[in-house]
Design an enzyme around this catalytic site. Structure first.
Site, PDB file in Angstrom:
ATOM      1  N   ASP A   1     -11.142   2.340   3.621  1.00 17.80           N
ATOM      2  CA  ASP A   1     -11.332   0.883   3.560  1.00 17.80           C
ATOM      3  C   ASP A   1     -12.811   0.528   3.366  1.00 17.80           C
ATOM      4  OD1 ASP A   1      -9.202  -0.903   3.595  1.00 17.80           O
ATOM      5  OD2 ASP A   1      -8.814  -0.600   5.740  1.00 17.80           O
TER       6      ASP A   1
ATOM      7  N   GLN B   1      -4.890  -1.622   9.630  1.00 16.13           N
ATOM      8  CA  GLN B   1      -4.720  -2.947   9.031  1.00 16.13           C
ATOM      9  C   GLN B   1      -5.260  -4.027   9.974  1.00 16.13           C
ATOM     10  OE1 GLN B   1      -3.665  -3.375   5.889  1.00 16.13           O
ATOM     11  NE2 GLN B   1      -3.921  -5.589   6.016  1.00 16.13           N
TER      12      GLN B   1
ATOM     13  N   LYS C   1       0.838  -1.206   0.000  1.00 15.64           N
ATOM     14  CA  LYS C   1       0.000   0.000   0.000  1.00 15.64           C
ATOM     15  C   LYS C   1       0.873   1.256   0.000  1.00 15.64           C
ATOM     16  CE  LYS C   1      -3.815  -2.473   2.145  1.00 15.64           C
ATOM     17  NZ  LYS C   1      -4.613  -2.780   3.362  1.00 15.64           N
TER      18      LYS C   1
END
Ligand code: GUN
Length: 292
Positions: free
Chosen positions: A119, A96, A52
């Protein structure tokens, strides 16, 4: 059989984003800034985060990584999220997953400002997605949709079977593919661990999406001749022939399934890079939505 090349497709998307960012820079406008919180040393999570951050660089974004030890308290994490919610220089951020067991992932997800939730995990974004309203769609489902779209896969009227009902992949994807959209308009079956006669169900699939997290779960006998197969699996398995000592394994037994397929996405180089590209799309969108 044709390969759904996520690596190449993601590369094109990131090049388009980099062009848009370059143009913004030339106009003296703000550059997107993604922040990421990583807790602990989980190998898979570290790989994803590195990909990422590397993609942020490729797109010309700013990025900030905040790392915490496994022992970090929920309170410290929630305070950090509050700070990021209020920080005007940060356009979007992610935490995460998975988090250590002493931290409530739902509490963490709910603490994120939905406008910065790139997200797309917050119920506000999931709910808006279900109603086909503008929102952040989580990166893996939207990456799969984009992979189908950019490879001109016809989905309308097709039978689609998704194996796995996770909040991150299977559940949102089942909603997206059943919507009146292109790609979409599928007749969707969401199969899971309690599904009976799974192979019988999956053999009805024109489009089969495997999101189970078990290497080699989908075998040739489960696949209809001419199907489109999308492999969402990314499990690390030991492999002494690799320098790292491991490789990523998909949910599909590629060698025996591929010859039966019209299209198949490989692992690695399929859905994984598309997920990261979608996160970049969401981050650019987060900044643009604020009129910056
Ligand atoms: N863990 C596995 N996939 C994801 C993802 O897309 N986002 C985050 N934050 N964590 C993950």
């Amino acid at each position: 059989m044709e390969i759904l090349n996520g690596k190449e497709t993601a590369k094109s998307i990131k090049e388009e984003i980099a062009q848009a960012v370059k143009k913004r820079k030339a106009e003296g406008k703000k550059i997107p800034h993604l922040a990421a919180i990583l807790v602990g040393m989980d190998g898979g999570s570290m790989t994803y985060i590195n990909n990422k951050l590397k993609s942020c660089e490729e797109c010309g974004f700013e990025s900030t990584l905040m790392r915490y030890d496994d022992s970090v308290t929920e309170e410290v994490l929630l305070n950090k999220i509050q700070t990021l919610n209020e920080d005007k220089s940060i356009d979007g951020f992610i935490v995460q997953l998975p988090l250590p067991p002493h931290i409530d992932e739902m509490k963490v997800t709910l603490a994120i400002d939905p406008m910065k939730d790139v997200d797309g995990f917050h119920p506000m974004n999931l709910g808006k997605m279900a109603l086909n309203l503008p929102c952040f769609i989580s990166a893996t489902p939207s990456g799969i949709i984009e992979l189908l779209k950019r490879n001109k896969i016809e989905t309308a009227g097709k039978n689609c079977v998704i194996i796995g009902r996770s909040n991150i992949v299977g559940m949102p994807l089942s909603i997206l593919l059943s919507q009146n959209a292109d790609p979409g308009n599928c007749t969707v079956t969401l199969a899971h661990s309690q599904t009976q006669n799974l192979a019988e169900v999956t053999r009805t699939a024109d489009i089969l999406i495997a999101a189970v997290g078990q290497p080699g779960f989908v075998t040739a006998d489960m696949v209809k001749e001419g199907a489109i197969v999308v492999d969402v699996g990314t499990t690390r398995v030991e492999d002494s022939s690799k320098t790292a000592g491991w490789r990523l394994a998909g949910d599909v037994k590629f060698d025996e399934v591929a010859p039966k397929c019209a299209y198949i996405s490989p692992v690695p180089g399929g859905v994984g890079p598309m997920t990261v590209a979608s996160l970049m799309i969401n981050t650019l969108k987060a900044m643009e939505l604020k009129g910056k």
